[in-house]
Design a protein around this motif. Structure first.
Motif, mmCIF file in Angstrom:
data_model
loop_
_atom_site.group_PDB
_atom_site.id
_atom_site.type_symbol
_atom_site.label_atom_id
_atom_site.label_comp_id
_atom_site.label_asym_id
_atom_site.label_seq_id
_atom_site.Cartn_x
_atom_site.Cartn_y
_atom_site.Cartn_z
ATOM 1 N N GLY A 24 74.526 25.083 46.209
ATOM 2 C CA GLY A 24 75.846 24.654 46.380
ATOM 3 C C GLY A 24 76.799 25.738 46.935
ATOM 4 O O GLY A 24 77.724 25.648 47.678
ATOM 5 N N LEU A 25 76.515 27.024 46.265
ATOM 6 C CA LEU A 25 77.557 28.150 46.371
ATOM 7 C C LEU A 25 77.159 28.636 47.944
ATOM 8 O O LEU A 25 78.176 29.114 48.657
ATOM 9 C CB LEU A 25 77.051 29.338 45.281
ATOM 10 C CG LEU A 25 77.691 29.054 44.091
ATOM 11 C CD1 LEU A 25 77.266 30.283 42.972
ATOM 12 C CD2 LEU A 25 79.081 29.276 44.153
ATOM 13 N N LEU A 26 75.906 28.617 48.282
ATOM 14 C CA LEU A 26 75.663 29.077 49.737
ATOM 15 C C LEU A 26 76.089 28.178 50.544
ATOM 16 O O LEU A 26 76.502 28.435 51.703
ATOM 17 C CB LEU A 26 74.243 29.336 49.870
ATOM 18 C CG LEU A 26 73.559 30.542 49.080
ATOM 19 C CD1 LEU A 26 72.163 30.540 48.987
ATOM 20 C CD2 LEU A 26 74.238 31.866 49.444
ATOM 21 N N GLY A 27 76.144 26.815 50.326
ATOM 22 C CA GLY A 27 76.356 25.677 51.153
ATOM 23 C C GLY A 27 77.829 25.609 51.490
ATOM 24 O O GLY A 27 78.400 25.102 52.449
ATOM 25 N N VAL A 28 78.639 26.002 50.540
ATOM 26 C CA VAL A 28 80.137 25.930 50.547
ATOM 27 C C VAL A 28 80.581 26.874 51.761
ATOM 28 O O VAL A 28 81.379 26.661 52.413
ATOM 29 C CB VAL A 28 80.848 26.235 49.201
ATOM 30 C CG1 VAL A 28 82.467 26.615 49.349
ATOM 31 C CG2 VAL A 28 80.529 24.687 48.412
ATOM 32 N N ARG A 29 79.904 28.057 51.880
ATOM 33 C CA ARG A 29 80.205 29.256 52.698
ATOM 34 C C ARG A 29 79.775 28.657 54.315
ATOM 35 O O ARG A 29 80.345 29.122 55.340
ATOM 36 C CB ARG A 29 79.465 30.276 52.395
ATOM 37 C CG ARG A 29 80.175 30.700 50.935
ATOM 38 C CD ARG A 29 79.821 32.135 50.519
ATOM 39 N NE ARG A 29 80.016 33.268 51.499
ATOM 40 C CZ ARG A 29 81.315 33.955 51.549
ATOM 41 N NH1 ARG A 29 82.257 33.518 50.832
ATOM 42 N NH2 ARG A 29 81.384 34.781 52.397
ATOM 43 N N VAL A 30 78.732 27.713 54.357
ATOM 44 C CA VAL A 30 78.241 27.198 55.708
ATOM 45 C C VAL A 30 78.873 25.847 56.206
ATOM 46 O O VAL A 30 79.213 25.850 57.217
ATOM 47 C CB VAL A 30 76.932 27.185 55.758
ATOM 48 C CG1 VAL A 30 76.256 26.704 57.019
ATOM 49 C CG2 VAL A 30 76.374 28.746 55.149
ATOM 50 N N VAL A 31 78.940 25.051 55.106
ATOM 51 C CA VAL A 31 79.523 23.569 55.505
ATOM 52 C C VAL A 31 80.726 23.370 54.696
ATOM 53 O O VAL A 31 80.958 23.668 53.813
ATOM 54 C CB VAL A 31 78.372 22.714 54.978
ATOM 55 C CG1 VAL A 31 78.772 21.301 55.362
ATOM 56 C CG2 VAL A 31 77.010 22.969 55.508
ATOM 57 N N PRO A 32 81.565 22.734 55.379
ATOM 58 C CA PRO A 32 82.847 22.347 54.914
ATOM 59 C C PRO A 32 82.643 21.704 53.252
ATOM 60 O O PRO A 32 81.815 20.757 53.290
ATOM 61 C CB PRO A 32 83.766 21.260 55.639
ATOM 62 C CG PRO A 32 82.998 21.571 57.154
ATOM 63 C CD PRO A 32 81.677 21.971 56.752
ATOM 64 N N ALA A 33 83.389 21.789 52.505
ATOM 65 C CA ALA A 33 83.118 21.236 51.209
ATOM 66 C C ALA A 33 83.347 19.791 51.192
ATOM 67 O O ALA A 33 82.671 19.253 50.327
ATOM 68 C CB ALA A 33 84.374 21.766 50.068
ATOM 69 N N LEU A 34 84.147 19.132 51.847
ATOM 70 C CA LEU A 34 84.135 17.737 51.828
ATOM 71 C C LEU A 34 82.827 17.114 52.129
ATOM 72 O O LEU A 34 82.383 15.959 51.745
ATOM 73 C CB LEU A 34 85.164 17.155 52.759
ATOM 74 C CG LEU A 34 86.727 17.159 52.238
ATOM 75 C CD1 LEU A 34 87.796 16.851 53.305
ATOM 76 C CD2 LEU A 34 86.661 16.411 50.991
ATOM 77 N N TYR A 35 82.342 17.679 53.148
ATOM 78 C CA TYR A 35 80.690 17.084 53.572
ATOM 79 C C TYR A 35 79.799 17.141 52.478
ATOM 80 O O TYR A 35 79.081 16.375 52.278
ATOM 81 C CB TYR A 35 80.280 18.068 54.841
ATOM 82 C CG TYR A 35 80.907 17.496 56.045
ATOM 83 C CD1 TYR A 35 81.793 16.393 56.428
ATOM 84 C CD2 TYR A 35 80.763 18.605 57.082
ATOM 85 C CE1 TYR A 35 82.598 16.319 57.701
ATOM 86 C CE2 TYR A 35 81.641 18.365 58.389
ATOM 87 C CZ TYR A 35 82.347 17.265 58.390
ATOM 88 O OH TYR A 35 83.060 17.132 59.733
ATOM 89 N N LEU A 36 80.115 18.561 51.673
ATOM 90 C CA LEU A 36 78.962 18.576 50.357
ATOM 91 C C LEU A 36 79.359 17.723 49.503
ATOM 92 O O LEU A 36 78.319 17.218 48.734
ATOM 93 C CB LEU A 36 79.200 19.943 50.204
ATOM 94 C CG LEU A 36 78.397 21.072 50.990
ATOM 95 C CD1 LEU A 36 78.611 22.409 50.285
ATOM 96 C CD2 LEU A 36 77.008 20.807 51.077
ATOM 97 N N LEU A 37 80.567 17.316 49.183
ATOM 98 C CA LEU A 37 80.981 16.256 48.397
ATOM 99 C C LEU A 37 80.439 15.278 48.582
ATOM 100 O O LEU A 37 79.826 14.188 47.737
ATOM 101 C CB LEU A 37 82.589 16.380 48.153
ATOM 102 C CG LEU A 37 82.956 15.198 47.298
ATOM 103 C CD1 LEU A 37 82.789 15.719 45.904
ATOM 104 C CD2 LEU A 37 84.495 15.092 47.596
ATOM 105 N N PHE A 38 80.550 14.764 49.756
ATOM 106 C CA PHE A 38 80.014 13.425 50.372
ATOM 107 C C PHE A 38 78.324 13.341 50.123
ATOM 108 O O PHE A 38 77.811 12.264 49.520
ATOM 109 C CB PHE A 38 80.301 13.307 51.953
ATOM 110 C CG PHE A 38 79.797 11.804 52.198
ATOM 111 C CD1 PHE A 38 80.098 10.660 52.099
ATOM 112 C CD2 PHE A 38 78.741 12.026 53.145
ATOM 113 C CE1 PHE A 38 79.746 9.723 52.357
ATOM 114 C CE2 PHE A 38 78.097 10.632 53.740
ATOM 115 C CZ PHE A 38 78.401 9.532 53.550
ATOM 116 N N ILE A 39 77.552 14.342 50.398
ATOM 117 C CA ILE A 39 76.177 14.497 50.127
ATOM 118 C C ILE A 39 75.707 14.216 48.941
ATOM 119 O O ILE A 39 75.175 13.854 48.434
ATOM 120 C CB ILE A 39 75.789 15.876 50.867
ATOM 121 C CG1 ILE A 39 75.999 15.583 52.467
ATOM 122 C CG2 ILE A 39 74.364 15.900 50.554
ATOM 123 C CD1 ILE A 39 75.515 16.898 53.169
#
Length: 86
Positions: A24-39
């Motif tokens: 998630g730490l790496l993902g926040v730098r690549v993908v917008p946080a709202l997309y990761l929240l949805f996933i």
């Protein structure tokens, strides 16, 4: 399928939580946080549903652990973005 007990903290797989928090730490730098929240929400709800089925309790606990681990950096990022926007 019968009603199973609720998901407790003891049911979480902490190795999965730590690994998904790092992802998630790496993902926040690549993908917008709202997309990761949805996933993470979709993974978490799927895990909670699967935890209620007797045959899939371990898979449900793993999915809930992954969701919880992803939500730690995602929610922190969203809170910091919200405070920074003030």
């Amino acid at each position: 399928m019968r009603a199973a007990s609720k998901l407790d903290v003891e049911d979480l797989r902490w190795a999965w939580v730590a690994t998904s928090a790092a992802v998630g730490l790496l993902g926040v730098r690549v993908v917008p946080a709202l997309y990761l929240l949805f996933i993470a929400s979709l993974i978490g709800f799927t895990g909670l549903i699967m935890f209620g089925i007797d045959n899939h309790r371990t898979t449900g606990a793993r999915l809930a652990s992954i969701s919880f681990g992803l939500l730690i950096p995602v929610c922190t990022t969203l809170v910091l973005q919200g405070v920074n926007s003030l």
